[in-house]
Motif scaffolding. Structure first.
Motif, mmCIF file in Angstrom:
data_model
loop_
_atom_site.group_PDB
_atom_site.id
_atom_site.type_symbol
_atom_site.label_atom_id
_atom_site.label_comp_id
_atom_site.label_asym_id
_atom_site.label_seq_id
_atom_site.Cartn_x
_atom_site.Cartn_y
_atom_site.Cartn_z
ATOM 1 N N ASP A 37 58.929 -23.201 -25.506
ATOM 2 C CA ASP A 37 57.834 -24.147 -25.710
ATOM 3 C C ASP A 37 57.326 -24.646 -24.364
ATOM 4 O O ASP A 37 58.056 -25.294 -23.607
ATOM 5 C CB ASP A 37 58.341 -25.329 -26.556
ATOM 6 N N ILE A 38 56.054 -24.368 -24.066
ATOM 7 C CA ILE A 38 55.488 -24.734 -22.773
ATOM 8 C C ILE A 38 55.497 -26.242 -22.558
ATOM 9 O O ILE A 38 55.597 -26.730 -21.420
ATOM 10 C CB ILE A 38 54.045 -24.173 -22.633
ATOM 11 N N ALA A 39 55.423 -27.020 -23.636
ATOM 12 C CA ALA A 39 55.424 -28.481 -23.502
ATOM 13 C C ALA A 39 56.722 -28.977 -22.871
ATOM 14 O O ALA A 39 56.711 -29.884 -22.032
ATOM 15 C CB ALA A 39 55.204 -29.132 -24.868
ATOM 16 N N PHE A 40 57.839 -28.382 -23.255
ATOM 17 C CA PHE A 40 59.132 -28.778 -22.677
ATOM 18 C C PHE A 40 59.216 -28.383 -21.207
ATOM 19 O O PHE A 40 59.762 -29.108 -20.379
ATOM 20 C CB PHE A 40 60.277 -28.142 -23.459
ATOM 21 N N LEU A 41 58.672 -27.204 -20.877
ATOM 22 C CA LEU A 41 58.668 -26.771 -19.479
ATOM 23 C C LEU A 41 57.815 -27.711 -18.635
ATOM 24 O O LEU A 41 58.203 -28.095 -17.529
ATOM 25 C CB LEU A 41 58.137 -25.342 -19.371
ATOM 26 N N LEU A 42 56.672 -28.129 -19.156
ATOM 27 C CA LEU A 42 55.779 -29.001 -18.394
ATOM 28 C C LEU A 42 56.422 -30.351 -18.102
ATOM 29 O O LEU A 42 56.171 -30.946 -17.042
ATOM 30 C CB LEU A 42 54.459 -29.186 -19.148
ATOM 31 N N GLU A 43 57.236 -30.837 -19.026
ATOM 32 C CA GLU A 43 57.950 -32.093 -18.767
ATOM 33 C C GLU A 43 58.797 -31.974 -17.512
ATOM 34 O O GLU A 43 58.832 -32.877 -16.671
ATOM 35 C CB GLU A 43 58.829 -32.464 -19.967
ATOM 36 N N LYS A 44 59.481 -30.837 -17.371
ATOM 37 C CA LYS A 44 60.317 -30.591 -16.192
ATOM 38 C C LYS A 44 59.470 -30.406 -14.943
ATOM 39 O O LYS A 44 59.781 -30.932 -13.864
ATOM 40 C CB LYS A 44 61.185 -29.350 -16.424
ATOM 41 N N ILE A 66 45.717 -19.033 -24.124
ATOM 42 C CA ILE A 66 44.699 -20.055 -23.905
ATOM 43 C C ILE A 66 44.886 -21.263 -24.819
ATOM 44 O O ILE A 66 44.873 -22.415 -24.367
ATOM 45 C CB ILE A 66 43.287 -19.456 -24.090
ATOM 46 N N LYS A 67 45.078 -21.021 -26.101
ATOM 47 C CA LYS A 67 45.138 -22.117 -27.070
ATOM 48 C C LYS A 67 46.273 -23.079 -26.775
ATOM 49 O O LYS A 67 46.078 -24.303 -26.739
ATOM 50 C CB LYS A 67 45.266 -21.546 -28.482
ATOM 51 N N VAL A 68 47.478 -22.547 -26.523
ATOM 52 C CA VAL A 68 48.629 -23.429 -26.312
ATOM 53 C C VAL A 68 48.515 -24.183 -24.995
ATOM 54 O O VAL A 68 48.922 -25.347 -24.894
ATOM 55 C CB VAL A 68 49.948 -22.630 -26.388
ATOM 56 N N PHE A 69 47.937 -23.568 -23.970
ATOM 57 C CA PHE A 69 47.784 -24.275 -22.706
ATOM 58 C C PHE A 69 46.706 -25.357 -22.812
ATOM 59 O O PHE A 69 46.854 -26.456 -22.250
ATOM 60 C CB PHE A 69 47.474 -23.290 -21.574
ATOM 61 N N LYS A 70 45.621 -25.080 -23.506
ATOM 62 C CA LYS A 70 44.592 -26.102 -23.686
ATOM 63 C C LYS A 70 45.145 -27.289 -24.477
ATOM 64 O O LYS A 70 44.768 -28.439 -24.216
ATOM 65 C CB LYS A 70 43.368 -25.508 -24.396
ATOM 66 N N LYS A 71 46.021 -27.005 -25.408
ATOM 67 C CA LYS A 71 46.657 -28.081 -26.188
ATOM 68 C C LYS A 71 47.464 -28.999 -25.269
ATOM 69 O O LYS A 71 47.647 -30.181 -25.574
ATOM 70 C CB LYS A 71 47.559 -27.464 -27.264
ATOM 71 N N ASN A 72 47.919 -28.457 -24.129
ATOM 72 C CA ASN A 72 48.697 -29.235 -23.169
ATOM 73 C C ASN A 72 47.859 -29.649 -21.964
ATOM 74 O O ASN A 72 48.364 -29.800 -20.848
ATOM 75 C CB ASN A 72 49.921 -28.432 -22.726
ATOM 76 N N ASN A 73 46.546 -29.821 -22.205
ATOM 77 C CA ASN A 73 45.607 -30.400 -21.228
ATOM 78 C C ASN A 73 45.304 -29.504 -20.026
ATOM 79 O O ASN A 73 44.961 -29.996 -18.953
ATOM 80 C CB ASN A 73 46.111 -31.765 -20.749
ATOM 81 N N PHE A 74 45.418 -28.203 -20.213
ATOM 82 C CA PHE A 74 44.945 -27.266 -19.199
ATOM 83 C C PHE A 74 43.489 -26.928 -19.478
ATOM 84 O O PHE A 74 43.026 -27.009 -20.617
ATOM 85 C CB PHE A 74 45.770 -25.972 -19.232
ATOM 86 N N ILE A 75 42.765 -26.535 -18.435
ATOM 87 C CA ILE A 75 41.405 -26.043 -18.591
ATOM 88 C C ILE A 75 41.317 -24.638 -18.012
ATOM 89 O O ILE A 75 42.107 -24.261 -17.149
ATOM 90 C CB ILE A 75 40.375 -26.960 -17.890
ATOM 91 N N MET A 76 40.368 -23.849 -18.519
ATOM 92 C CA MET A 76 40.158 -22.511 -17.993
ATOM 93 C C MET A 76 39.192 -22.592 -16.813
ATOM 94 O O MET A 76 38.066 -23.066 -16.957
ATOM 95 C CB MET A 76 39.591 -21.593 -19.073
ATOM 96 N N GLU A 77 39.647 -22.142 -15.647
ATOM 97 C CA GLU A 77 38.802 -22.188 -14.449
ATOM 98 C C GLU A 77 38.163 -20.846 -14.110
ATOM 99 O O GLU A 77 37.107 -20.804 -13.487
ATOM 100 C CB GLU A 77 39.617 -22.670 -13.246
ATOM 101 N N ALA A 78 38.815 -19.756 -14.488
ATOM 102 C CA ALA A 78 38.273 -18.446 -14.116
ATOM 103 C C ALA A 78 38.827 -17.372 -15.036
ATOM 104 O O ALA A 78 39.859 -17.555 -15.690
ATOM 105 C CB ALA A 78 38.604 -18.118 -12.661
ATOM 106 N N LYS A 79 38.118 -16.242 -15.051
ATOM 107 C CA LYS A 79 38.538 -15.070 -15.817
ATOM 108 C C LYS A 79 38.399 -13.850 -14.929
ATOM 109 O O LYS A 79 37.357 -13.648 -14.300
ATOM 110 C CB LYS A 79 37.681 -14.911 -17.077
ATOM 111 N N VAL A 80 39.457 -13.030 -14.866
ATOM 112 C CA VAL A 80 39.422 -11.795 -14.085
ATOM 113 C C VAL A 80 39.699 -10.638 -15.039
ATOM 114 O O VAL A 80 40.779 -10.530 -15.617
ATOM 115 C CB VAL A 80 40.458 -11.801 -12.945
ATOM 116 N N TYR A 81 38.696 -9.777 -15.205
ATOM 117 C CA TYR A 81 38.842 -8.647 -16.111
ATOM 118 C C TYR A 81 39.935 -7.687 -15.633
ATOM 119 O O TYR A 81 40.104 -7.456 -14.439
ATOM 120 C CB TYR A 81 37.511 -7.887 -16.222
ATOM 121 N N SER A 82 40.685 -7.142 -16.585
ATOM 122 C CA SER A 82 41.703 -6.098 -16.332
ATOM 123 C C SER A 82 42.801 -6.553 -15.372
ATOM 124 O O SER A 82 43.478 -5.723 -14.769
ATOM 125 C CB SER A 82 41.031 -4.821 -15.799
#
Length: 282
Positions: A37-44, A66-82
């Motif tokens: 669970d990324i939420a537990f990792l972020l606490e650390k 994307i979905k789980v990170f956005k749920k933990n207040n991350f934003i998407m800054e960039a996209k790199v194809y492939s």
């Protein structure tokens, strides 16, 4: 001892673990990999961030992340194809300090981007003069390269003013090309290779002031791309200072596409700056 190299750490938590890189100079923490669970990792991670004064956490993930990170207040800054074994890579970031997500030069950076895109359809002329020589760099060049980077950048995201660090980089998948004038290195760039995902970052671009404006950096990028193709790399990308037209124009001329902006991502030229991402997929 190279104190400025980001330190890789394993972080264990209930039900999983994470691998992170703590970059004290750029005051950021990169999540390299995780299970659980990324939420537990972020606490650390946020406890570690307070100790090292980090203002940003980021992760390069796939579409499924994307979905789980956005749920933990991350934003998407960039996209790199492939970017990730042929699949798109998304740069997801969380800012821990209000000032870290503030962009001070938005109008100026937009002007740079507009100007750069005007060059996308231009045919790049690879001029090289008899007085210059292009060649591969070797470990014996490390101290001379360190002096070049020290003269060009007040500060730089990695310790390129340290010859020992440059030797370390050369031994760890970083390939350098240089241009010499009277047997002295006056311009350099590198390709930082990811052998797992077969992408390469075009980076560490520097030219002495008196030799600028002659197309030298463009020629170095071309030669780096040729070498990467020989090594079967087919995704090239770079981060360029959003406020500086020069490198953004060079990558636009080389048919790189704009992929997004990383806000206050690097400590370069004396302070934190936004970085534009440019990408080329063969």
């Amino acid at each position: 001892m190279l104190l400025d190299i980001p330190k890789t750490e394993r972080v264990d938590f209930n039900g999983g673990y994470g691998v992170i890189k703590v970059d004290t100079f750029n005051q950021r923490i990169k999540i390299v990999a995780f299970e659980g669970d990324i939420a537990f990792l972020l606490e650390k991670i946020e406890i570690i961030a307070k100790k090292v004064n980090a203002g940003k956490i980021f992760y390069i993930g796939g579409e499924a992340d994307i979905k789980v990170f956005k749920k933990n207040n991350f934003i998407m800054e960039a996209k790199v194809y492939s970017f990730l074994k042929g699949e798109p890579g998304y740069f997801l970031s969380k800012f821990l300090k209000q000032e870290r997500k503030m962009s001070l030069y938005v109008p100026e950076e937009e002007e740079v981007l507009i100007r750069s895109r005007d060059y996308i359809k231009d045919n790049y002329e690879y001029i090289i003069y008899d007085k210059y020589e292009i060649r591969d760099a070797c470990e014996e060049d490390a101290e001379q390269l360190a002096r070049l980077y020290k003269s060009v950048f007040e500060t730089y995201p990695s310790p390129m003013n340290n010859g020992e660090y440059i030797k370390y980089a050369m031994k760890n998948h970083v390939y350098f090309k240089v241009i010499t004038y009277n047997n002295r290195i006056i311009s350099s760039a590198s390709a930082d290779m990811d052998p797992e995902n077969y992408n390469a970052e075009m980076t560490d671009c520097a030219t002495e002031v008196e030799h600028r404006g002659q197309g030298l950096m463009g020629r170095l990028i071309l030669e780096l791309e040729k070498e990467m193709r020989r090594k079967n790399y087919n995704v090239f990308y770079s981060t360029a200072r959003s406020i500086s037209a020069g490198m953004n124009i060079i990558f636009a001329k080389h048919n790189y596409e704009y992929g997004g902006k990383l806000v206050n991502h690097c400590h370069i030229c004396g302070g934190f700056e936004n970085m534009n991402i440019w990408v080329k997929v063969l």
